[in-house]
Design an enzyme around this catalytic site. Structure first.
Site, PDB file in Angstrom:
ATOM      1  N   CYS B 136       0.806  -1.224   0.000  1.00  0.00           N
ATOM      2  CA  CYS B 136       0.000   0.000   0.000  1.00  0.00           C
ATOM      3  C   CYS B 136       0.839   1.274   0.000  1.00  0.00           C
ATOM      4  O   CYS B 136       0.385   2.328  -0.430  1.00  0.00           O
ATOM      5  CB  CYS B 136      -0.984  -0.014   1.164  1.00  0.00           C
ATOM      6  N   HIS B 418      51.405   1.534  35.414  1.00  0.00           N
ATOM      7  CA  HIS B 418      51.052   2.397  36.550  1.00  0.00           C
ATOM      8  C   HIS B 418      51.628   1.826  37.825  1.00  0.00           C
ATOM      9  O   HIS B 418      51.425   0.644  38.118  1.00  0.00           O
ATOM     10  CB  HIS B 418      49.533   2.487  36.711  1.00  0.00           C
ATOM     11  N   ASP B 436      56.292   8.803  33.072  1.00  0.00           N
ATOM     12  CA  ASP B 436      56.976   9.646  34.058  1.00  0.00           C
ATOM     13  C   ASP B 436      58.411   9.150  34.252  1.00  0.00           C
ATOM     14  O   ASP B 436      59.353   9.936  34.359  1.00  0.00           O
ATOM     15  CB  ASP B 436      56.292   9.568  35.438  1.00  0.00           C
ATOM     16  N   THR B 453      53.328  11.783  41.206  1.00  0.00           N
ATOM     17  CA  THR B 453      52.170  12.666  41.303  1.00  0.00           C
ATOM     18  C   THR B 453      51.520  12.406  42.648  1.00  0.00           C
ATOM     19  O   THR B 453      51.224  11.255  42.987  1.00  0.00           O
ATOM     20  CB  THR B 453      51.166  12.315  40.179  1.00  0.00           C
ATOM     21  N   ASN B 476      41.661  12.264  31.910  1.00  0.00           N
ATOM     22  CA  ASN B 476      42.520  11.820  30.825  1.00  0.00           C
ATOM     23  C   ASN B 476      43.646  10.916  31.313  1.00  0.00           C
ATOM     24  O   ASN B 476      44.822  11.149  31.051  1.00  0.00           O
ATOM     25  CB  ASN B 476      43.068  13.057  30.105  1.00  0.00           C
TER      26      ASN B 476
END
Ligand code: SF4
Ligand code: SF4
Lengths: 129, 509
Positions: B136, B418, B436, B453, B476
């Protein structure tokens, strides 16, 4: 007044800004700095007008610094501004506030061009040329 | 309510007065002044109607559209207006465009709210639709431009508008937050709030004696109706809301503004004004409520929990918020609104004018708004993944006095990036990354404490993974030490762990 100071190689290491501040007593505010060994660009806000302002700009020019004056800090499209206030409390220098009738007032002299109001405005009524 | 309330006038009587041109109409601000100068009795006798107004961001807003049939016709299965998706779970050429739907090409910059504003201001909008073709409706694709005038219907139907009041926002964290409450500066740098307070319709009739299903209102510069309680209607707590509808074709883009909250999304500023007929003494009294009497909680948006669980840092009033500064922890913190008080005033004035001109008549609600409703949070069934499920418990740590070169070779050997630095009791005091260390070696530094840090972003074992992933993105960083309540390091969570162990839908594998 806001201006861009362009230091070419050769003058970049000299403490020109500090000596202009000392000689004129005008507390020039650094808004943005891009400096490397070859050349440097500082965006500064110079809280002075008339004779005093001319003196400051001439001292920079005499020291070999190229000076570009900004005609305006920011532009508010008053047709778009709906006086909501979303830009007011984020402004760190109170350059934006309400008038008695709750419309927005902008005090150009206080503006340090940090642009936080530009993103805070929900209808993009504030632009920075 | 058992106390006997003195009736003053009926809505029919008020409409008769409007017809005759002798109705007494005041804006809510004028009513407050009159009550202050002449007392409540006098004001109640004199005033027939108090007009209200509000103009703020109302995300639960949108418009039902009927595009009409093209030839050959299409059963639009997916549809966009200026690249903003339109909800198409309706009949062939009906759709619903929501204010917060965002453009698929321009993102935050342009959304459903902006399309609505563009339509109302008469601009051409690009209509694009796709289909699969049926017997249709054979057409599979359509692209054309439309204007508001071309549409058969454009009916603004907003499921939740006109919050009675709204919690104010501040930010205890050390970074700028971009929220639906606007830009929040770090360290309680500012406070934002929303709502018209003493001009807000629901604050002027908090018992909902005159406001309900069928109430005729000012909506977006045209005429609209309240069609019931809004979603999240919470009258007990003083947070009533309204569902409203009106014909977009009569509206004015001055009172419907597409907007963007930076890094949050798009929305629509909606202007609403409601007439409050002063039918009895109780309504007369509430209609004179002042900003000083309307309390607001200031909540800390730095805590990423359910809105009602965000810590309340202060209870204040619209009066203090609107003064431009709020005293918080013995300091004056700048405060400003997100909704426009100036526009709210203008709306109350406009509605007053319409009534005085005899072009706007009041309606008696068919059904009052519910006075009782519980707002429930969404219960999440099933166990959700937490930091503790994904983190590595085998965490290598170091002491501040350790030698950088030895530590560096340890990292390389174990293949980690880390390194939390801990004191003698295993409590976290710093962090260094392999980057670092590389830098430190190049600069000939010796001990970890020289380079670590000290302000470390951490996570707790029972925190939701999504919350910590968002925190890592905000700062970040690619890893966080996981600590207990006493700050002992019990694990480490890195983006590697997350991408390895978590698949879509937050299930651990
Ligand atoms: S640019 Fe910064 S200082 Fe200037 S008005 Fe905007 S927020 Fe205030
Ligand atoms: S945020 Fe934008 S619209 Fe709101 S008052 Fe400031 S300039 Fe005007």
């Amino acid at each position: 007044m806001r201006a861009k100071l362009i230091y070419s190689h050769g003058v970049v290491e000299k403490p020109i800004l500090a000596s202009v501040v000392l000689r004129t007593g005008v507390p020039i505010n650094i808004l943005e700095a891009r400096v490397n060994a070859q050349k440097g660009e500082l965006i500064v806000s110079i809280p002075a007008t008339g004779e005093k302002l001319r003196e400051v700009l001439n001292l920079f020019r005499e020291a070999g610094v190229q000076v570009q004056e900004f005609a305006e800090t920011l532009r508010i499209d008053w047709g778009k501004c709906m006086a909501c206030g979303a830009c007011i409390s984020p402004c760190p220098t109170k350059a934006l506030r309400f008038r008695e009738d709750w419309s927005l007032e902008f005090d150009e002299e206080r503006c340090v061009a940090c642009k936080i109001c530009v993103t805070a405005c929900p209808v993009k009524a504030i632009t920075m040329p | 309510m058992t106390e006997k309330i003195e009736e003053l006038r009926t809505i029919d009587e008020i409409n008769e007065k409007i017809k005759r041109g002798d109705a007494v109409v005041l804006t809510a601000e004028e009513m407050i002044k009159l009550v202050e100068s002449s007392g409540l009795e006098v004001a109640a006798k004199e005033v027939d109607i108090v007009t209200t107004g509000t103009f703020g961001a109302m995300c639960s807003s949108g418009v039902f559209l009927n595009f009409g049939h093209s030839d050959p016709p299409i059963k639009m299965a997916r549809c966009w207006l200026n690249d903003v998706p339109v909800y198409k779970g309706l009949a062939a050429v009906d759709g619903y465009l929501g204010a917060t739907a965002m453009s698929e090409t321009r993102g935050f910059e342009y959304g459903g709210g902006h399309v609505i504003e563009d339509l109302v201001s008469g601009k051409e909008v690009v209509l694009r639709a796709e289909s699969y073709g049926t017997d249709c409706y054979p057409r599979r694709h359509i692209e054309t431009t439309i204007t508001l005038e071309d549409l058969n219907q454009a009916i603004l139907v907003n499921p939740r508008n006109c919050y009675q009041r709204y919690d104010a926002a501040t930010n205890s964290s050390d970074r700028v937050l971009y929220t639906y409450m606007g830009t929040l500066l770090p360290n309680y740098g500012n406070i934002t709030f929303s709502g018209a307070g003493q001009l807000n319709p629901l604050c002027k009739d908090p018992n909902y004696e005159t406001i309900g299903l069928g109430t005729r209102i000012f909506l977006g510069g045209g005429i609209g109706y309240i069609i019931g309680e809004g979603t999240q209607h919470s009258p007990g707590a003083g947070f009533g809301t309204l569902m409203v509808k009106g014909d977009l074709k009569q509206m004015n883009s001055r009172y419907l503004r597409g907007a963007t909250f930076h890094r949050y999304g798009t929305t629509l500023y909606v202007g609403i004004g409601i007439p409050i007929p002063i039918i009895n003494m109780r309504v007369a009294k509430t209609a004179a409520t002042r900003d000083e009497e309307i309390t607001v909680n200031i909540r800390d948006y730095a805590v990423p929990t359910r809105p009602d669980l965000r810590p309340v840092v202060k209870k204040t009033t619209y009066a203090e918020l609107r003064s431009g500064k709020v005293s918080l922890n013995d300091r004056d913190v700048p405060s400003s609104s997100l909704s426009s008080y100036k526009m709210a005033r203008e709306i109350a004035e406009t509605l007053k004018k319409w009534i005085l001109e005899g072009t706007f008549f009041l309606t008696k609600p068919i059904e009052p708004l519910p006075r009782q409703r519980e707002v429930k949070p969404l219960r999440v069934r099933g166990r959700e993944i937490r930091v503790g499920d994904v983190m590595s418990r085998n965490v290598v740590t170091a002491r501040p006095s350790e030698d950088i070169k030895t530590v560096a070779s340890k990292l390389v050997e174990k293949g980690i990036d880390h390194l939390p630095v801990v004191d003698d009791e295993g409590r976290l005091i710093g962090i260094v990354t392999s980057w670092d260390l590389a830098k430190a070696i190049a600069h000939d530094k010796r001990r970890l404490e020289e380079i670590m840090t000290r302000r470390v972003i951490t996570a707790f074992e029972n925190e939701s993974i999504d919350v910590v992933v968002h925190r890592m993105a905000q700062y970040n960083i690619s890893g966080v030490p996981v600590v207990d309540r006493l700050n002992h390091v019990i694990g480490i969570l890195t983006t590697d762990d997350i991408s390895r162990k978590v698949v879509g839908g937050g299930r651990a594998v």
